[in-house]
Write a protein that holds these residues in place. Structure first.
Motif, mmCIF file in Angstrom:
data_model
loop_
_atom_site.group_PDB
_atom_site.id
_atom_site.type_symbol
_atom_site.label_atom_id
_atom_site.label_comp_id
_atom_site.label_asym_id
_atom_site.label_seq_id
_atom_site.Cartn_x
_atom_site.Cartn_y
_atom_site.Cartn_z
ATOM 1 N N TYR A 43 0.809 -1.215 0.000
ATOM 2 C CA TYR A 43 0.000 0.000 0.000
ATOM 3 C C TYR A 43 0.842 1.265 0.000
ATOM 4 O O TYR A 43 0.335 2.349 -0.340
ATOM 5 N N GLN A 44 2.112 1.164 0.341
ATOM 6 C CA GLN A 44 3.016 2.300 0.168
ATOM 7 C C GLN A 44 3.318 2.528 -1.310
ATOM 8 O O GLN A 44 3.458 3.670 -1.763
ATOM 9 N N CYS A 45 3.400 1.433 -2.054
ATOM 10 C CA CYS A 45 3.690 1.527 -3.493
ATOM 11 C C CYS A 45 2.443 1.868 -4.298
ATOM 12 O O CYS A 45 2.495 2.658 -5.246
ATOM 13 N N LYS A 49 -6.255 -0.735 -5.011
ATOM 14 C CA LYS A 49 -6.272 -1.752 -6.056
ATOM 15 C C LYS A 49 -6.415 -1.095 -7.431
ATOM 16 O O LYS A 49 -5.785 -1.527 -8.404
ATOM 17 N N GLU A 50 -7.242 -0.068 -7.519
ATOM 18 C CA GLU A 50 -7.412 0.648 -8.784
ATOM 19 C C GLU A 50 -6.077 1.180 -9.295
ATOM 20 O O GLU A 50 -5.758 1.074 -10.488
ATOM 21 N N GLU A 51 -5.283 1.737 -8.399
ATOM 22 C CA GLU A 51 -3.975 2.262 -8.779
ATOM 23 C C GLU A 51 -3.057 1.150 -9.271
ATOM 24 O O GLU A 51 -2.300 1.319 -10.237
ATOM 25 N N LEU A 52 -3.117 -0.008 -8.621
ATOM 26 C CA LEU A 52 -2.297 -1.145 -9.037
ATOM 27 C C LEU A 52 -2.738 -1.655 -10.405
ATOM 28 O O LEU A 52 -1.905 -1.972 -11.259
ATOM 29 N N VAL A 53 -4.045 -1.741 -10.621
ATOM 30 C CA VAL A 53 -4.549 -2.206 -11.916
ATOM 31 C C VAL A 53 -4.111 -1.252 -13.026
ATOM 32 O O VAL A 53 -3.661 -1.687 -14.091
ATOM 33 N N ALA A 115 -12.353 5.604 -13.774
ATOM 34 C CA ALA A 115 -11.881 6.470 -14.853
ATOM 35 C C ALA A 115 -10.420 6.188 -15.180
ATOM 36 O O ALA A 115 -10.011 6.241 -16.347
ATOM 37 N N ALA A 116 -9.631 5.855 -14.169
ATOM 38 C CA ALA A 116 -8.199 5.617 -14.386
ATOM 39 C C ALA A 116 -7.974 4.377 -15.241
ATOM 40 O O ALA A 116 -7.148 4.372 -16.161
ATOM 41 N N VAL A 117 -8.710 3.314 -14.945
ATOM 42 C CA VAL A 117 -8.592 2.086 -15.731
ATOM 43 C C VAL A 117 -9.116 2.309 -17.145
ATOM 44 O O VAL A 117 -8.496 1.889 -18.126
ATOM 45 N N ALA A 118 -10.258 2.977 -17.270
ATOM 46 C CA ALA A 118 -10.811 3.258 -18.592
ATOM 47 C C ALA A 118 -9.834 4.081 -19.424
ATOM 48 O O ALA A 118 -9.648 3.825 -20.619
ATOM 49 N N ASP A 119 -9.183 5.058 -18.813
ATOM 50 C CA ASP A 119 -8.211 5.879 -19.536
ATOM 51 C C ASP A 119 -7.017 5.053 -19.986
ATOM 52 O O ASP A 119 -6.503 5.244 -21.098
ATOM 53 N N ALA A 120 -6.555 4.142 -19.132
ATOM 54 C CA ALA A 120 -5.415 3.294 -19.505
ATOM 55 C C ALA A 120 -5.766 2.410 -20.695
ATOM 56 O O ALA A 120 -4.947 2.208 -21.600
ATOM 57 N N VAL A 121 -6.983 1.898 -20.702
ATOM 58 C CA VAL A 121 -7.423 1.051 -21.817
ATOM 59 C C VAL A 121 -7.541 1.876 -23.088
ATOM 60 O O VAL A 121 -7.067 1.466 -24.162
ATOM 61 N N ARG A 122 -8.167 3.029 -23.000
ATOM 62 C CA ARG A 122 -8.329 3.878 -24.190
ATOM 63 C C ARG A 122 -6.974 4.340 -24.724
ATOM 64 O O ARG A 122 -6.773 4.411 -25.942
ATOM 65 N N ASP A 123 -6.061 4.650 -23.827
ATOM 66 C CA ASP A 123 -4.726 5.066 -24.261
ATOM 67 C C ASP A 123 -4.033 3.934 -25.011
ATOM 68 O O ASP A 123 -3.360 4.164 -26.027
#
Length: 207
Positions: A43-45, A49-53, A115-123
């Motif tokens: 959790y320091q890194c 979970k969303e951030e890790l995905v 939104a973060a995961v969706a953006d990564a996929v779209r990118d």
């Protein structure tokens, strides 16, 4: 353990588990156990979970596109390179751990709520489409923008079909379809042995 090492181990574990079993089915404690990194350090890194995905997808994007580009660049003729994309896909589809498109899989599980995961996929999809655009421009296509859109749809269709059916041959059928649209756009490669040669390379794909 240094942060860089911990992040690498966490991302390795996340990639294997999320891609192999699905994002929702894998909890952070399972990532901790597989990585050997303490839950506190995890959790320091990655604060969530969303951030890790998102981080897993961003790293996978770079690796996937790098492996594809390396295979395609081996074709000396720029006219042969667009179809070499499908030769590489066939190699990837034949890998024992192939589970379809990691990005579409993650979008299906989390895209509506993250939104973060969706953006990564779209990118990722935009980068792949941009790569295809570069290939067809170099090959002299009459309308490269439209052709890149068509090839991107064929690529995604091949990946989805191979994942659902378990048949690597979806890449060959997609290659045939791509050859038709490429020829209509004025791109005709001279390499008729690409698929046979690609089977001998067996470079491990990471898509």
């Amino acid at each position: 353990m240094e942060d860089i090492e911990a992040e690498g181990r966490l991302l390795d574990a996340a990639e294997a588990l999320f891609y192999g079993h699905g994002v929702q089915a894998v909890g952070m404690d399972r990532i901790r156990a597989a990585s050997g990194v303490s839950l506190k350090r995890l959790y320091q890194c990655f604060a969530s979970k969303e951030e890790l995905v998102e981080a897993y997808l961003r790293r996978r994007d770079r690796r996937w596109r790098g492996a594809l580009a390396a295979r395609v660049a081996a074709e000396h003729s720029v006219a042969d390179r667009p179809l070499a994309v499908f030769d590489w896909l066939e190699e990837w589809f034949g890998e024992p751990d192939f589970r379809g498109c990691a990005f579409l899989n993650a979008f299906g599980e989390m895209g509506a709520g993250s939104a973060a995961v969706a953006d990564a996929v779209r990118d990722h999809k935009a980068e792949v489409r941009g790569y295809l655009l570069g290939l067809v421009r170099d090959a002299g296509a009459a309308d490269p923008e439209a052709l890149a859109d068509q090839l991107a749809v064929i690529v995604d269709g091949a990946i989805t079909t191979a994942a659902v059916t378990g048949a690597p041959g979806a890449a060959g059928r997609a290659r045939s379809a791509a050859a038709v649209v490429l020829a209509a756009a004025g791109v005709t490669g001279g390499n008729t042995e690409g698929r046979e040669r690609s089977r001998g390379k067996r470079n491990r794909a990471t898509g």
